[in-house]
Design an enzyme around this catalytic site. Structure first.
Site, short mmCIF file in Angstrom:
data_model
loop_
_atom_site.label_atom_id
_atom_site.label_comp_id
_atom_site.label_asym_id
_atom_site.label_seq_id
_atom_site.Cartn_x
_atom_site.Cartn_y
_atom_site.Cartn_z
N GLY A 15 0.84 -1.19 0.00
CA GLY A 15 0.00 0.00 0.00
C GLY A 15 0.87 1.24 0.00
N MET A 17 2.10 5.12 1.73
CA MET A 17 2.51 5.52 3.07
C MET A 17 1.27 5.84 3.92
SD MET A 17 5.88 7.88 2.39
CE MET A 17 6.27 8.19 4.11
N LYS A 21 0.83 -0.33 7.21
CA LYS A 21 1.49 -1.58 6.80
C LYS A 21 2.33 -2.15 7.93
CE LYS A 21 3.71 0.24 3.32
NZ LYS A 21 3.23 1.63 3.46
N GLU A 92 9.92 -3.03 4.56
CA GLU A 92 10.41 -2.13 3.50
C GLU A 92 11.12 -2.93 2.40
OE1 GLU A 92 9.52 0.93 3.44
OE2 GLU A 92 9.71 1.90 5.38
N GLN A 94 10.75 -3.28 -0.64
CA GLN A 94 10.99 -2.66 -1.96
C GLN A 94 12.39 -2.07 -2.11
OE1 GLN A 94 9.09 -1.17 0.36
NE2 GLN A 94 9.83 0.92 0.53
N CYS A 148 -7.13 9.96 2.12
CA CYS A 148 -6.59 11.07 1.32
C CYS A 148 -6.56 12.35 2.15
CB CYS A 148 -7.43 11.27 0.07
SG CYS A 148 -6.89 12.67 -0.92
N CYS A 151 -9.13 15.05 0.21
CA CYS A 151 -10.59 14.91 0.11
C CYS A 151 -11.19 13.86 1.04
CB CYS A 151 -10.99 14.61 -1.33
SG CYS A 151 -10.62 12.92 -1.82
N CYS A 186 -5.62 10.07 -2.78
CA CYS A 186 -6.41 9.20 -3.66
C CYS A 186 -5.95 9.44 -5.10
CB CYS A 186 -7.89 9.47 -3.51
SG CYS A 186 -8.41 11.03 -4.25
N CYS A 189 -6.58 13.07 -6.37
CA CYS A 189 -5.82 14.17 -5.77
C CYS A 189 -4.31 13.99 -5.90
CB CYS A 189 -6.20 14.31 -4.29
SG CYS A 189 -7.95 14.64 -4.03
ZN ZN Z 1 -8.49 12.76 -2.66
#
Ligand code: ZN
Length: 194
Positions: A15, A17, A21, A92, A94, A148, A151, A186, A189
């Site tokens: 996912g 930040m 997680k 971490e 990745q 987000c 929003c 999101c 945004c």
């Molecule tokens: Zn948003």
């Protein structure tokens, strides 16, 4: 005594930040501890945000781990190549070199439970190569979302801001002298300047 057949497998927690997680990873480790399973946790040395030799979440939980350089995959094999180790946790993920994928496969093949956590995409929304492969090879996947900042919708992307403006696609990962921060956003945004 009960013996559960354990074929070994890979599970991935991914996912953006601020999606929780690390909390999820720590929770799974605690459940394994209740069952008296032997767990080895590893994180790359690049991540010194809260403490060394600890996996720490933003929410304040932590567990002990070993820190390994991102290219030093031989050390990982040294720590986990013990038939008494039941589960291997990698935080971490990745950030590690691509050889980590084969290590995870080998560990799962030797009847270990492998739990990897990390970012699925970078600030531009592009997949991290290691994570993309692990997600394809994993038996179980948990994709967490955040909220987000703009929003309030479910957020799956990491927004990088440099001096309060959206980072450009080609900005280097480390920018000296700039004030930088990250937010969860999101799809609508999330902004990347071309
Ligand atoms: Zn948003």
């Amino acid at each position: 005594m009960y013996r559960t057949y354990n074929p070994g497998w890979i599970e991935v927690i991914c996912g953006c930040m601020f999606a929780g997680k690390t909390e999820e990873l720590i929770k799974r480790m605690r459940v394994l501890e209740y069952a008296k399973k032997r767990v080895v946790a590893i994180k790359p040395t690049i991540d010194n945000r809260y403490s060394e030799e600890m996996i720490a979440s933003h929410a304040g939980s932590f567990v002990k781990c070993v820190c390994v350089e991102t290219h030093d995959l031989a050390s990982i094999e040294k720590y986990v190549n013990d038939k008494n180790v039941d589960a291997v946790v990698i935080e971490e993920v990745q950030f590690f070199d691509e050889g980590i994928i084969e290590i995870c496969e080998k560990l799962a093949g030797s009847k270990k439970r492998v739990i990897c956590a990390g970012l699925d995409t970078d600030f531009r929304g592009e997949p991290f190569k290691v994570m993309a492969s692990l997600l394809a090879k994993a038996e179980f996947i948990t994709k967490l979302s955040a909220v987000c900042c703009v929003c309030g919708a479910p957020a799956t992307k990491t927004q990088r801001l440099i001096n309060v403006k959206p980072a450009k696609y080609d900005d280097p990962i480390i920018l000296v002298g700039a004030s930088e921060c990250y937010e969860a956003r999101c799809r609508r945004c999330h902004q990347v300047e071309k």
